[in-house]
Design a protein around this motif. Structure first.
Motif, PDB file in Angstrom:
ATOM      1  N   LEU A  83     -17.288  -8.371   1.259  1.00  0.00           N
ATOM      2  CA  LEU A  83     -17.043  -8.656   2.671  1.00  0.00           C
ATOM      3  C   LEU A  83     -17.450  -7.478   3.548  1.00  0.00           C
ATOM      4  O   LEU A  83     -18.043  -7.667   4.612  1.00  0.00           O
ATOM      5  CB  LEU A  83     -15.572  -9.017   2.908  1.00  0.00           C
ATOM      6  CG  LEU A  83     -15.281  -9.469   4.341  1.00  0.00           C
ATOM      7  CD1 LEU A  83     -16.049 -10.746   4.684  1.00  0.00           C
ATOM      8  CD2 LEU A  83     -13.794  -9.672   4.534  1.00  0.00           C
ATOM      9  N   ALA A  84     -17.164  -6.274   3.094  1.00  0.00           N
ATOM     10  CA  ALA A  84     -17.570  -5.087   3.861  1.00  0.00           C
ATOM     11  C   ALA A  84     -19.090  -5.023   3.991  1.00  0.00           C
ATOM     12  O   ALA A  84     -19.617  -4.661   5.051  1.00  0.00           O
ATOM     13  CB  ALA A  84     -17.026  -3.823   3.209  1.00  0.00           C
ATOM     14  N   ALA A  85     -19.805  -5.388   2.939  1.00  0.00           N
ATOM     15  CA  ALA A  85     -21.267  -5.389   2.999  1.00  0.00           C
ATOM     16  C   ALA A  85     -21.771  -6.450   3.980  1.00  0.00           C
ATOM     17  O   ALA A  85     -22.786  -6.254   4.651  1.00  0.00           O
ATOM     18  CB  ALA A  85     -21.844  -5.642   1.613  1.00  0.00           C
ATOM     19  N   MET A 127      -5.992   0.705   0.005  1.00  0.00           N
ATOM     20  CA  MET A 127      -6.986   1.682  -0.437  1.00  0.00           C
ATOM     21  C   MET A 127      -8.369   1.044  -0.572  1.00  0.00           C
ATOM     22  O   MET A 127      -9.374   1.636  -0.154  1.00  0.00           O
ATOM     23  CB  MET A 127      -6.563   2.299  -1.779  1.00  0.00           C
ATOM     24  CG  MET A 127      -7.497   3.399  -2.259  1.00  0.00           C
ATOM     25  SD  MET A 127      -6.974   4.096  -3.835  1.00  0.00           S
ATOM     26  CE  MET A 127      -5.570   5.052  -3.311  1.00  0.00           C
ATOM     27  N   ARG A 128      -8.429  -0.164  -1.128  1.00  0.00           N
ATOM     28  CA  ARG A 128      -9.720  -0.863  -1.242  1.00  0.00           C
ATOM     29  C   ARG A 128     -10.340  -1.089   0.140  1.00  0.00           C
ATOM     30  O   ARG A 128     -11.538  -0.901   0.338  1.00  0.00           O
ATOM     31  CB  ARG A 128      -9.529  -2.206  -1.950  1.00  0.00           C
ATOM     32  CG  ARG A 128      -9.274  -2.104  -3.416  1.00  0.00           C
ATOM     33  CD  ARG A 128      -9.114  -3.518  -4.037  1.00  0.00           C
ATOM     34  NE  ARG A 128      -8.625  -3.394  -5.383  1.00  0.00           N
ATOM     35  CZ  ARG A 128      -7.347  -3.533  -5.760  1.00  0.00           C
ATOM     36  NH1 ARG A 128      -6.417  -3.837  -4.860  1.00  0.00           N
ATOM     37  NH2 ARG A 128      -6.999  -3.383  -7.021  1.00  0.00           N
ATOM     38  N   LEU A 129      -9.524  -1.528   1.085  1.00  0.00           N
ATOM     39  CA  LEU A 129     -10.019  -1.744   2.447  1.00  0.00           C
ATOM     40  C   LEU A 129     -10.522  -0.452   3.066  1.00  0.00           C
ATOM     41  O   LEU A 129     -11.589  -0.420   3.682  1.00  0.00           O
ATOM     42  CB  LEU A 129      -8.910  -2.348   3.320  1.00  0.00           C
ATOM     43  CG  LEU A 129      -8.520  -3.787   3.007  1.00  0.00           C
ATOM     44  CD1 LEU A 129      -7.182  -4.127   3.663  1.00  0.00           C
ATOM     45  CD2 LEU A 129      -9.607  -4.752   3.446  1.00  0.00           C
ATOM     46  N   ALA A 130      -9.764   0.625   2.887  1.00  0.00           N
ATOM     47  CA  ALA A 130     -10.161   1.919   3.448  1.00  0.00           C
ATOM     48  C   ALA A 130     -11.472   2.406   2.843  1.00  0.00           C
ATOM     49  O   ALA A 130     -12.346   2.907   3.550  1.00  0.00           O
ATOM     50  CB  ALA A 130      -9.054   2.952   3.229  1.00  0.00           C
ATOM     51  N   GLY A 134     -13.762   1.840   5.757  1.00  0.00           N
ATOM     52  CA  GLY A 134     -13.537   3.114   6.428  1.00  0.00           C
ATOM     53  C   GLY A 134     -14.777   3.910   6.758  1.00  0.00           C
ATOM     54  O   GLY A 134     -14.939   4.347   7.911  1.00  0.00           O
ATOM     55  N   PRO A 135     -15.684   4.151   5.806  1.00  0.00           N
ATOM     56  CA  PRO A 135     -16.858   4.977   6.123  1.00  0.00           C
ATOM     57  C   PRO A 135     -17.709   4.403   7.260  1.00  0.00           C
ATOM     58  O   PRO A 135     -18.120   5.145   8.161  1.00  0.00           O
ATOM     59  CB  PRO A 135     -17.636   5.004   4.805  1.00  0.00           C
ATOM     60  CG  PRO A 135     -16.595   4.799   3.755  1.00  0.00           C
ATOM     61  CD  PRO A 135     -15.616   3.836   4.369  1.00  0.00           C
ATOM     62  N   GLY A 136     -17.945   3.110   7.246  1.00  0.00           N
ATOM     63  CA  GLY A 136     -18.741   2.495   8.309  1.00  0.00           C
ATOM     64  C   GLY A 136     -18.048   2.547   9.651  1.00  0.00           C
ATOM     65  O   GLY A 136     -18.668   2.805  10.682  1.00  0.00           O
ATOM     66  N   MET A 137     -16.739   2.305   9.646  1.00  0.00           N
ATOM     67  CA  MET A 137     -15.991   2.359  10.898  1.00  0.00           C
ATOM     68  C   MET A 137     -15.923   3.794  11.424  1.00  0.00           C
ATOM     69  O   MET A 137     -16.059   4.018  12.624  1.00  0.00           O
ATOM     70  CB  MET A 137     -14.596   1.764  10.714  1.00  0.00           C
ATOM     71  CG  MET A 137     -14.617   0.247  10.504  1.00  0.00           C
ATOM     72  SD  MET A 137     -12.973  -0.462  10.288  1.00  0.00           S
ATOM     73  CE  MET A 137     -12.379  -0.425  11.989  1.00  0.00           C
ATOM     74  N   ALA A 138     -15.714   4.750  10.530  1.00  0.00           N
ATOM     75  CA  ALA A 138     -15.654   6.157  10.949  1.00  0.00           C
ATOM     76  C   ALA A 138     -16.995   6.603  11.530  1.00  0.00           C
ATOM     77  O   ALA A 138     -17.039   7.363  12.498  1.00  0.00           O
ATOM     78  CB  ALA A 138     -15.267   7.041   9.773  1.00  0.00           C
TER      79      ALA A 138
END
Length: 165
Positions: A83-85, A127-130, A134-138
């Protein structure tokens, strides 16, 4: 005050933002989605685990404009990463409402199965969500109007005080 960098970093107006609500099975999911629509969010993604199982919230979620129900299981690393991808670059605000409250107290359970599930959802799921989002949002944190703005983790009241059980 609106130009205060610290204030901008610590607040997030959902207006015109794309929101991910992680657990469409949670009883609070329709209210969260409606609140985001009322705040004029542009798109609300709502994660749904085990899409084959009946879900009493599904009809209410599908009636809300701008809501897109998508597969997401926070206990499955592959599901979160996929989903993140797919939408990670679109998510401006991530609302983690996934939770599992273990029934009974520590001394009343005969095994650790419920505790393991609780850890998998509440701790490892976060943790999985982060790790996935996380990297893309940061990286988009200071991207002006298109910035990734917030990470919201909705906790049970039991995070503050133990259940009377």
């Amino acid at each position: 005050m609106r130009d205060d960098p610290q204030l901008r970093a610590l607040t997030a107006d959902p207006k015109h933002r794309r929101i991910l609500i992680t657990d469409g099975r949670s009883p609070n999911a329709p209210a969260l989605a409606q609140a985001m629509v009322d705040a004029e969010a542009s798109m609300i993604f709502v994660g749904m685990s085990e899409v084959w199982r009946p879900n009493p919230n599904l009809a209410a979620l599908e009636e809300i404009k701008s809501v897109s129900v998508i597969p997401l299981d926070v206990t499955d690393t592959k599901s979160v990463q996929e989903l993140a991808a797919e939408i990670g670059g679109k998510v401006d605000i991530l609302i983690n409402n996934a939770r599992f409250v273990r029934p009974g107290g520590v001394t009343t359970r005969g095994d650790t199965n419920f505790a393991a599930t609780e850890m998998d959802v509440n701790y490892f799921g976060l943790m999985r969500l982060a790790q996935a989002f996380g990297p893309g949002m940061a990286a988009r944190a200071a991207d002006g109007d298109n910035s990734a703005a917030a990470w919201v983790n909705i906790l049970s009241a039991y995070a503050l005080v133990n259940s009377p059980d």
